[in-house]
Structure formats: structure tokens, C-alpha cells
Design an enzyme around this catalytic site. Structure first.
Site, short mmCIF file in Angstrom:
data_model
loop_
_atom_site.label_atom_id
_atom_site.label_comp_id
_atom_site.label_asym_id
_atom_site.label_seq_id
_atom_site.Cartn_x
_atom_site.Cartn_y
_atom_site.Cartn_z
N GLU A 185 -1.84 1.87 9.63
CA GLU A 185 -1.37 1.85 8.25
C GLU A 185 -1.87 0.61 7.53
OE1 GLU A 185 2.87 2.54 8.16
OE2 GLU A 185 2.55 4.69 8.39
N GLU B 141 1.86 10.64 12.00
CA GLU B 141 3.21 10.17 12.32
C GLU B 141 4.22 10.89 11.45
OE1 GLU B 141 4.08 6.02 11.94
OE2 GLU B 141 2.12 5.43 12.71
C1 GLA Z 1 4.97 3.62 10.19
C2 GLA Z 1 4.27 2.82 11.27
C3 GLA Z 1 4.93 2.92 12.60
C4 GLA Z 1 6.42 2.84 12.47
C5 GLA Z 1 6.88 3.92 11.54
C6 GLA Z 1 8.38 3.97 11.39
O1 GLA Z 1 4.55 4.88 10.06
O2 GLA Z 1 2.92 3.17 11.39
O3 GLA Z 1 4.45 1.84 13.38
O4 GLA Z 1 6.76 1.60 11.96
O5 GLA Z 1 6.35 3.69 10.27
O6 GLA Z 1 8.78 4.98 10.51
#
Ligand code: GLA
Length: 670
Positions: free
Chosen positions: A159, A317
């Protein structure tokens, strides 16, 4: 390369079909747990596992020290179990020794606050020191595992820009100046003109005097802020590119990073990133702070498909239940997980991965749900996960099919930055608010919609919706006008076409970029205050905005019956060439917006999917031979819909009954 790999997301996991995966952080657990993890992954059908995302301090615990023993072991275990690996480069968060040795890499907020380590992503994106150390980590990782047969995807960082997108430190300021020199070809006069710096005595006489738009006493220069957004997105993309180049030099495995196409992140212009990805991957969590979280999910999924150029994409995710980063972290309602996942797949996802495998017992995310909950295997959540794995397996044949849409919505991060820039007419106009309202109206009317970039080829779309596209170039506006001339119906809503690419108002009457196409001329905005509604002469109710404008070459379809623009037009239509250009000067209520879209769709010859309503989401994926109808009943009552084919959810012939809360995925008899 992007489209080709996206079309083969199935190949990322050994099972083929739809990918079922997760983030796995084995470093948080004792080694004795790992074989148990692998056994449970096999039980649920998990085929792709992301590891080493936050691995830096494990593999490189101190300067010059490298220890891959744990990673070797876990990769070996997963490989032996036939589970493929989505290998993180490990650079998502610098190890503490690095920030201790080089505190100058820490990011700085707009008020000058230095953000300390202790959370994650504590680095300035422009820091050459960070970039050098990160490059070494990536090099070590790819040299060790680049040829490993289990590695099927590279996961660059994590991210990018989630927390540190906008950094205001002196390193960032120097990088910003370099970026500006390039953008303006070293021409300071061009920059001064672009930013309108004669205003408030802001004229620069040297590039060296330019700073980042940090906190100021008053409203800041919008042109500078807009360029700072562009620069900041480019800096994050540069981080991705640097890592991807190292990987590609040494490995043939596809490379990606996880996007955040979601309501609360707006700092990355993914239209400019998408071409660098071998697979488009997105992270998405239901945002309970919104009025309509599942509507946002559908919009984000359509936008992610747009980034993939219409090809399948990967949900990298999501959560099985509650997250831990909203004020109220609500559990999913019964069946909601399945409905969410069905909506992602319906809108083009060929893989569903979760954050994370096993719920942490420590660390900031210990109350975030996971595939294996704190309660363990003997839990309803785990049983639901196993069931979901079974469903994804049964849906394997859907992989590679595409969503077909006759309608398009235009979306632009640059417009998002511009319309919400400082000193705007109304804080009540949020860019996503307008996008979501338009998308919901389309969805409620049963119209499947692509989300595309301004300037994209609009051939093949008979209905084009342009919500609040504040910033647009002449060329991009010309594409819309051409599509209308060629027969499309376009609905352009208020605040579209107001400024050029430098955030300069287009004069001569709003909306400058669309005045001729729409046959209107607007002289004054008249925004509404929160809670204020206005009536339209066609019986609809609206809120958020009104404006005082006249038609020059258009028909008034509805006028404002009251409010600050009472008596003036609210909705207009102009026939242009073979098509029609409509202007909407307010935000109708959800039902009224749906009715308007239904009317425009009919005019455009776009047929709605029968049975779709606000509560019943229906989307079709097909490949010319096979066709799959996704029917999701979000409502409280059972629905009867005409369905003919085989239901892949129940693995039985389809009946018309879609019980409240249920999902039906029908392989249609064609
Ligand atoms: C993001 C991050 C993960 C985690 C999730 C929690 O997507 O990439 O590492 O922190 O949020 O929702």
C-alpha cells in the site's frame, strides 16, 4: 503485459480457477504453529499466500546482517503443500535500526511534525537514503528467491503511500523543485502563470524559493497544491518502479503492488500507475463511516476493473469481519461476507485474498479479524471461511470471463484533488459523494457500468455519465463531445468542466469545457446548505447544489421550483449530432436519480438487467460462450427473479427464488 497476466490470474495459484489467498505473517508466531497453519490453509483451499510484507526487520535485523532462515523454512513448507507465494519485497516499513541511524529519512507532516518510527511506513518517499537501503533489501530477496518455483507473484512494498503519501520535509521540498523544473521545462514564467502567482504576491524569481505547500496562515495556492499532489503520486510510483526494475532484471515472475481504491485514500493517481502493474491488485475494506458501504464497494470494484482495462483483477486484501481502524469496527452481518465477495467477483475479481491469515495476538492489529480467528478452528468464522473456499473453488470456471457494460462513468484523481482544493464554493460537494450518487443510480437502475479515465476511448458506450468532473483538458472534453456526436447519451453534472489542467477557471460562463456541448451558460453557483432540499418542476427533490444558468441551445427538461435558483433550469437536454448531451445542476434524491438514469438509458438504448433494484444487485460476466449472472439480495425480503441455468452456489438448477441476504451465481443456459 498487464492485460495478458491479468487474464491469467488463475495461474497465480496451483489450483487454477479463482485465486483464494491471504497475507501471512508467520514471523508473529512460533515455528510450531507453522505446520498447523499450512494444514488449515489446505483445508480451506488457500492457494496463494503473501509473505515477507513487513519482513525487513526479520531478514535484516541490523545493519549488514541478513538472516533468511525463517523465510527459507516457511517458503519450503508452503511449497511442499502446493501453495503458491506472493512474495513481498519486505520494504513496507523500515527496520528500527535504519531510522535510528538515519532519522533524516523520517517523514514530516504539513504542520512540521516529524513522524517518529513505532508505527509503519515511517520514511520520506523521496529519501535517497531510504531508497538505497530498500533497493538492497529487494536485491537480496530476489537473488535468493527469484527462481523459486513457488514464487508466482512479486508484491512490491505494501500500500505505497497509505500513510506517507504527502511528506513536507526538506528532502521532499528539494525533490518537488526538481519535479517542477521537469514539468515546466525549467521555465519559471510558465510555473508562475500556471499557479497564478501574481495573486497575493506569490511570484517566484527562482525555482530555489519554491517550497512544499506546508501549513500556512491562510488559504494556500491551489495550483501549488495540485502540483504537489501530482508530484507526491509520482514519488510513490517511483518507489514502485525502482523495486520493480530490480525484480524484473532478475526474475520473470509478474510484479504488482496493492492499490487502495477505496473511499478514504485519495493521494495516488492510479491511472498513471496501472500500466506498470503486471496484475491489477486492490485492497478493499467496507467503510462503515459511509452511508452506503456496499455501494462504495461496488464502485471501487468497477474502478479497479477500469484500472485493469476491463480485464480481471485481484482483490489483494479484504477482511472476513471487522477491521480495527474505524471508530466503530462492526462485525459483518450473517451472509455479508459472502455478499461482499460475490460483488467483487461479479465486478471482475478473479481472486480473493484476505488480510490476514491468523488473527494477531499482539501489535496494532490484534483486533482485526482474520481467516483463523482468535477462537481458532472451532468457530463459526472458520467454518464460514472453509465454506467460502469451497464456493470460490466451485466458481473456478468464471475465471477469465469479463464484465460487459454499455455505460461508462468518468473518474479522475486529478479532478478529486481539484474539486476539493482550498477555497472552493461548497464543502458539501465531495467528489466521491458525487461519484457514488451517480454510480448508485446506475446500479439501482440495473445498468452495469465501467469506470474509465477522462480521455479514454468511449466508443462502445451508449450512456456516459460525467459526475463533477471539475478538472478536464480540452482534449478530454473533446472525446466526450465526439462520443455524443456519434450517438451516445451523456449526462454531465454540476461542477464538471470548470477548470483546466492547472486549476484555472475557464471563463465566459460555466461550465467552460462543456458550455457548447450542453448549450448552456451558467453565471453563478448557488450551493445548498446541509439538510436543505429543493424541489424540481418534474416532481423530484434534490440537495447539495443549485446554480443560476440559462440555456443557449438546449431544452429545459426540469426547472428549480424553489431554492436560490428558483425558476431557472435544473436539468437540460441538447441534441448534438446523433446523440444527446444532458446537464444536471443538482443532486437528485436516490430514487429520482435512478429514475433519471433509467430514462436516459432508455433513450440511449441501454437495456437494464431485469430484476435489478436498489436491494438486488445483478451483474453479468461472460466470455462469448459462457455467461454467469451474479444476483445478490442485500434486502430483508425474498425476491423472485427469472433465472434459467445452474446455480453454482447451491450446485443445483436455478430457481427464481433469491432469499433475503442470499447470493445466486447462475451459469446461464444460452
Ligand atoms: C491494509 C494493509 C494491511 C493491514 C490492513 C488492515 O490493507 O495493507 O497491512 O494493515 O490494511 O485492514
Amino acid at each position: 503485459m498487464a492485460a495478458a497476466v491479468s487474464d491469467r490470474i488463475a495461474t497465480l495459484s496451483a489450483g487454477g480457477g479463482l485465486v483464494f489467498g491471504c497475507d501471512y505473517n508467520p514471523e508473529q508466531w512460533d515455528r510450531s504453529v507453522w505446520p498447523e497453519d499450512v494444514r488449515l490453509m489446505q483445508q480451506a483451499g488457500v492457494g496463494l499466500v503473501a509473505i515477507n510484507i513487513f519482513g525487513w526487520s526479520s531478514i535484516n535485523p541490523s545493519r549488514g546482517v541478513w538472516d533468511f532462515s525463517a523465510l527459507d523454512e516457511i517458503i519450503g513448507l508452503l511449497h511442499a503443500a502446493g501453495i503458491r507465494i506472493n512474495l513481498g519485497t519486505g520494504t513496507a516499513s523500515p527496520a528500527p535500526w535504519l531510522t535510528a541511524a538515519h532519522p533524516e529519512i523520517l517523514p514530516v507532516g504539513e504542520d512540521g511534525t516529524v513522524f517518529h518510527p513505532g508505527g509503519r511506513q515511517a520514511y520520506c518517499p523521496s529519501s535517497p537514503i531510504f531508497r538505497d537501503y530498500a533497493a538492497e533489501v529487494v536485491t537480496r530477496v530476489v537473488e535468493r528467491y527469484g527462481d523459486h518455483p513457488a514464487v508466482s507473484l512479486w508484491h512490491v512494498s505494501n500500500e505505497l503511500g497509505c500513510h506517507n503519501a504527502l511528506c513536507y520535509c526538506t528532502t521532499s521540498a528539494a525533490a518537488f523543485r526538481g519535479w517542477l523544473r521537469e514539468r515546466y521545462d525549467d521555465d519559471l514564467d510558465a510555473l508562475n502563470r500556471a499557479w497564478g502567482t501574481t495573486f497575493w504576491s506569490q511570484r517566484y524569481s527562482s525555482f530555489d524559493d519554491i517550497d512544499v505547500p506546508a501549513q500556512a496562515l491562510s488559504l494556500r495556492n491551489p495550483g501549488q497544491i495540485l502540483d504537489f499532489h501530482r508530484f507526491s503520486s509520482d514519488e510513490q510510483l517511483a518507489l514502485y518502479r525502482a523495486e520493480a526494475a530490480i525484480l524484473r532484471e532478475r526474475s520473470d515472475v509478474p510484479v504488482t503492488t496493492n492499490f487502495m481504491v477505496t473511499a478514504h485514500i485519495r493521494n495516488l493517481d492510479y491511472w498513471t500507475w496501472a500500466g506498470d502493474m503486471d496484475v491489477i491488485a486492490n485492497d478493499h475494506y467496507l467503510d462503515r463511516r459511509l452511508d452506503d458501504p456496499r455501494g462504495e464497494l461496488s464502485f471501487a470494484a468497477d474502478l479497479t476493473r477500469g484500472l485493469a482495462g476491463g480485464a480481471p483483477w485481484l482483490l489483494m486484501e479484504t477482511s472476513t469481519g471487522a477491521v480495527n481502524w474505524q471508530p466503530y469496527n462492526l462485525a459483518k452481518a450473517p451472509g455479508e461476507l459472502r455478499r461482499n465477495i460475490a460483488a467483487h467477483v461479479a465486478r471482475g475479481a478473479d481472486g480473493i485474498c484476505f488480510f490476514q491469515w491468523r488473527a494477531s495476538t499482539q501489535g496494532a492489529e490484534k483486533y482485526h479479524t482474520a481467516l483463523v480467528p482468535h477462537a481458532g478452528e472451532d468457530s463459526d468464522q472458520w467454518r464460514e471461511v472453509v465454506e467460502l473456499g469451497g464456493l470460490l473453488d466451485r466458481l473456478g470456471e468464471v475465471a477469465g470471463t469479463r464484465v460487459e457494460a454499455d455505460a461508462a462513468v468518468l473518474f479522475s484523481w486529478e479532478s478529486w484533488w481539484a474539486i476539493e482544493n482550498e477555497g472552493r464554493p461548497s464543502e458539501g460537494v465531495t467528489y466521491l459523494g458525487q461519484l457514488h450518487a451517480a454510480h448508485a443510480a446506475l446500479s439501482d437502475a440495473g445498468i452495469t457500468t465501467d469506470v474509465v479515465r477522462p480521455g479514454a476511448d468511449l466508443d462502445g458506450y451508449r450512456l456516459i455519465v460525467v459526475p463533477a468532473l471539475h478538472l478536464i483538458t480540452d482534449d478530454e472534453a473533446a472525446v466526450i463531445a465526439r462520443a455524443v456526436e456519434n450517438g451516445a447519451v451523456a449526462l454531465i453534472t454540476f461542477q464538471s468542466g470548470i477548470v483546466d489542467e492547472q486549476d484555472r477557471v475557464r471563463t465566459g460562463g460555466y461550465p467552460g469545457a462543456f458550455r457548447d456541448l450542453l448549450g448552456i451558460r451558467s453565471e453563478e453557483f448557488a450551493p445548498l446548505v446541509p439538510g436543505q432540499t429543493v424541489a424540481l418542476t418534474d416532481g423530484s427533490t434534490a440537495s447539495v447544489w443549485s446554480e443560476r444558468f440559462k440555456t443557449t441551445d438546449a431544452e429545459v427538461v426540469a426547472a428549480f421550483a424553489d431554492g436560490p435558483a428558483a425558476g431557472g433550469p435544473a436539468l437540460t437536454r441538447r441534441t448534438a449530432g446523433a446523440g444527446e448531451a444532458w446537464f444536471l445542476a443538482t443532486q437528485p434524491s436516490r430514487d429520482d436519480y435512478r429514475a433519471l438514469i433509467a430514462r436516459l438509458a432508455e433513450t440511449a438504448g441501454v437495456a437494464p438487467i431485469p430484476g435489478a433494484t436498489r436491494e438486488i444487485e445483478i451483474v453479468r460476466r461472460s466470455n462469448g460462450t459462457d455467461s454467469y449472472l451474479f444476483v445478490i439480495n442485500h434486502g430483508d425480503s425474498d425476491a423472485e427473479i427469472s433465472l434459467v441455468g445452474h446455480d453454482l452456489v447451491t450446485d443445483a438448477p436455478a430457481t427464481g427464488l433469491v432469499p433475503a441476504g442470499a447470493v445466486r451465481i447462475i451459469k446461464e443456459d444460452v
